[in-house]
Design an enzyme around this catalytic site. Structure first.
Site: not given
Ligand code: NAD
Length: 281
Positions: A49, A93, A116
């Protein structure tokens, strides 16, 4: 023979356009990623990422916390990032170490920085039929693939295998908002194959290798394989028996190279979109 849905190529095109837009910005968007613990796969995901963000001109900040970190330590990092005007998107994460309450962590991210798209405010907006600040990345990537290949959604019967907050649940709402007739299947569903055989659009997000066999696919169905599993030889595969399903389907995604690249593409797009909202552009 089905047409291959090449997420890798679609994602590359979208990201090229995004990179052009970012090039002209004086102040660049910034993505902050919190990673806690020693999970090897998570470290690989976070690195990829970071690399992708930097390729596009998005600044990235990675905050690493030890496996034995506390809930309070993570929450303090989130509060700091929430209040830092130079940070546009915050990603935690997952999975987090077992002592951490992940639900509370996600809920403490400011919804305007929820890159997200997993905060209950953003999921709630989707459930209410409204536009969230950010859509969850994998479902957003799937919808973009369908749009790219001109696959109409309205009136189609979409069957989704999996009801996680990450994929199945928000995707079901997003397909409903696009006027599909949606059926969600999960581990307690009875007669799975009878349901999947009715699907015009079949999405499998279960994480079970060979779950979707050829005879579970209706002729002409669009088959989207979200699953990421390992074969005995270490290679990646999805949930769908690709070579069995492919002759029956009209469109099908490969694994790898299908949905996966679209997920990271959506993450980058979300960072840019949140930057625009925050800067009123
Ligand atoms: P999860 O474990 O949180 O959810 C899996 C869901 O599948 C559950 O709702 C469960 O009830 C259902 N399920 C499991 N086995 C089933 C069965 N035999 N029959 C019917 N339903 C079944 O997983 P997740 O986070 O939603 O991820 C699902 C898969 O997608 C995993 O393989 C994951 O690695 C992959 N994934 C891929 C991407 C991508 O970008 N390609 C992104 C996220 C997740």
């Amino acid at each position: 023979m089905a047409k291959l849905i090449e997420g890798k190529i679609v994602a590359k095109k979208i990201l090229e356009n995004l990179s052009d837009e970012i090039l002209f910005l004086e102040k660049k968007p910034c993505l902050a990623v919190i990673i806690a613990g020693d999970d090897a796969a998570s470290k690989i995901y976070v690195n990829s990422k970071k690399k992708k963000a930097e390729e596009l001109g998005i600044k990235s900040v990675v905050i690493e916390l030890p496996q034995n970190c506390t809930q309070q330590e993570i929450l303090e990092k989130i509060y700091t990032l929430n209040n830092d005007d130079s940070v546009n998107g915050i990603l935690v994460q997952l999975p987090l170490p077992p002592q951490i309450n992940a639900k509370e962590v996600v809920e403490k991210i400011h919804p305007l920085k929820d890159v997200d798209g997993l905060h209950p405010y953003n999921l709630g907006q989707i459930a209410a039929g409204n536009k969230p600040h950010a859509y969850p990345c994998t479902p957003k990537g799937i919808i973009r693939l369908l749009e790219y290949y001109d696959i109409s959604i309205a009136g189609k019967h979409a069957v989704i295998i999996g009801r996680s907050n990450l994929v199945g649940r928000p995707l079901s709402l997003m397909l409903l908002n696009e006027n599909a007739t949606v059926t969600v299947c999960h581990s307690k569903t009875k007669n799975l194959s009878q349901i999947t055989q009715q699907a015009d659009i079949l999405v499998s997000a279960a994480g079970q290798r060979n779950l979707v066999k050829a005879d579970m696919v209706k002729d002409g169905a669009v088959v989207i394989d979200v699953g990421i599993n390992r074969q005995e030889d270490g290679k990646l595969c999805g949930d769908v028996d690709f070579w069995g399903a492919e002759p029956r389907a009209s469109y099908i995604t490969p694994v790898p190279g299908g949905v996966g690249p679209m997920t990271i593409c959506s993450l980058m797009q979300n960072t840019f979109d949140l930057y625009k909202i925050q800067n009123k552009i």
